[in-house]
Scaffold this active site. Sequence first.
Site, short mmCIF file in Angstrom:
data_model
loop_
_atom_site.label_atom_id
_atom_site.label_comp_id
_atom_site.label_asym_id
_atom_site.label_seq_id
_atom_site.Cartn_x
_atom_site.Cartn_y
_atom_site.Cartn_z
CB ILE A 85 8.29 -0.52 39.82
CG1 ILE A 85 8.87 -1.87 40.24
CG2 ILE A 85 7.09 -0.73 38.92
CD1 ILE A 85 7.96 -2.64 41.15
CB CYS A 86 8.54 3.59 35.69
SG CYS A 86 7.75 5.07 35.06
CG LEU A 87 2.56 1.00 38.48
CD1 LEU A 87 2.07 0.80 37.05
CD2 LEU A 87 2.49 -0.31 39.24
#
Lengths: 406, 157
Positions: free
Chosen positions: B88-90
Site C-alpha cells: 500500500i502506498c499511503l
Amino acid sequence: MCQIDSQMEQQTVLNPEKPVRGDVGFISSLPSKVEKSLAVPPTSENGKKKRVQRAAKLKQCKMDARREQWLAQVSGKGRKSESCDSSHSSSQDDGEEKELLLQASPRELDIITSVNKEGSEDSRHKPPVESSPSKAMGQEWSDGQFHNHLGSFSQDIKHSLCQHHEHEAACSNEPAKHSVERRSEQKPSTIQRYDTQGTWSASDTSFSQSNSSQMSSSSEDENEVDDWETVADALHVQATVEDMKPTKPIDHCLSSDGTLHLKSSSSIDADKCILKPESKYRPGNCGSRTRADAGRAWRPDDLSRPETLPRLSKQHSFPLQSGSLWATSHGTIWGLPPPPSHCPICTEELDTTDSSFVPCSCGFRLCLFCHHRILIGDGRCPGCRKSYNTEAASKLSRACSVRPRV
Amino acid sequence: MASRARLFKEYKEVQREKTADSDIQLICDENNIYRWTAHIKGPADTPYQEGVFQLSINVPEQYPLVPPQVRFVTKIFHPNVHFKTGEICLDILKTAWSPAWTLQSVCRAIIALMSHPEPDSPLNCDCGNLLRSGDHRGYRSMARMYTRLAAVPNILH
C-alpha cells in the site's frame, strides 16, 4: 546552644509577667519544667554561676555565627521558615528567637532590658512554680510522661500561654534579643544541668524535620500538599477528640492566639502516640504546622484570629496557603485540556512530571520517555506532526540558515 | 515492551469497540501480538463496495514510533496498491506516520484511500494510467470486477 536556650527559657519563666519568648513550643514545655524546678531548689544555681557564665560566653560566639547563618537562610527563604520556627519548641535555637525579636516593640525592649539589669537573681528567687515551666519540656518529652502533668498544670500553662502570646506578638528586635541572651548567659541555669541532653537533641531533631517538611510543602508540589492536608485532617480529628477532655483549659486560653492553640493541641496529639520522645514530639509538631499551612487555622476573616498574628504568621503562612490552594484548584488554568492519565504513545501512566510536560504548542501530551525517543527519531510531535524544535530550529535557521523549513 | 503494552491496549480497545465500527474488524494473532489481520469493508459508492478485504498487519518492535507494515492480502485493483504484493502506498504508513495513530486508525485511513485513489503516485501503474487518462469508467469496471472476483464473500463461496 542548647544550654543557652535553656537558660533563656528559664529566664523567661522566672519573669512570668514579662515573658521573653513567644515561642509556641515553649508553652507545651511549661508543665514539665515546673516539676523540674520543684524537684531542684534554685539556690544550687548560684554556685556555678561564674563557670557557666564563661561557658555561656563561648557559646555566645557560636550563637552569633549561627545567627548570621540563620539570618541569611531566613532572608532567603522568606517568612515561611520563620513561621515554622515560631511554632517550634522552646528548645529550638536562636534563629527563631531572632525572628521574634525582630518584631519587638520599644516597650517590650525596655522591659527586657530592665529585667536584665536587675539581674537574674531576683527572678531566680521567685516561686519555682512560676519559673520552672519552660525548661523541662525536653525531658518530659523524653520521658514520655508529658500528659501526666498536663492536667494539673494546665492552669499554669494557661497563664503563661497568654503572657507568652502577648510577648510573642510584640516581642523583640535585635538589641532586645541580645539582652535576653546576655541575661541568660549571666545566669547559671539549672536547666542545662537537669535537662537531659537527649531532650535538646530530640527537639533539635524535630526542628530540623519540621524545617525540611516546611521546605517541601513550600515547594508547591501538589501531591505533597495533598499528603500534608490529609495528615493535617487526621491530626485535626485527633486533636478535636483530645480537646474534649483534659486539655480544655489550654484550648480556652489559647483561643486568643491561634498559633498557640495549634501548638498545644498538637503537643497533646503527640502525647497520644506513645513511642520514643522524638517520634512523639514530631507528629505533633508537624501536625500543627501542617494545619497552619493548609490554611485551616487563620483566614483573614476569622473572627478568632488574633490581631497580633498578621505580623508574625500572616506574612509567611498566607502566601504559602494561597499558593497551595492555587496550585490545587487551578491546575488547568492555562487553558489546556486536562492531561490524560496515560501516555497515548506507550500507554504508561503519566506521573506528575509527565502531566506538566507539554512539549508542543498543539497541546499533545506524552511521557518524557516517548518524547525523548521521538526526539532521537524524526522529532515531530505525534499530535500535529510539527517538529518539536521548530522554534529553536527557526531561530537557528535565521542565525545560520541550517534549517529553512519551519 | 512499550510496543507490547501499546498493542495490548489497542487490543482491549478493539474488543471494546468491536460493534462500534462494523467496517473494520481487527483480529490479533493468537500467538503473536505483533501480527494482526484486518477485514475492512469496501466503502459505499466505490467499486469496492460489497467487498471485504483482508489486510495483514505486521507490527514492528519499535511500534508505535515506526508505522506498522500493512498490505492487502485480498487482491484489489487500486492505483495505490501493488496488484501482486498488496503493498500500500499511503503516506501515513511511510513518512507521515505519527505514533498517535493506531491500527484502527490505519485501517480507517486505508478505507479512505480506497474511496480517494491517488493516481499520481501509483503502485498499480495500469490502474493509475486509467485514472490519469480520465477513464473513470474503465477504472470502476476493472475494480468492481476484481472486487467481485476476490473480495465478495458470496461469490467466493
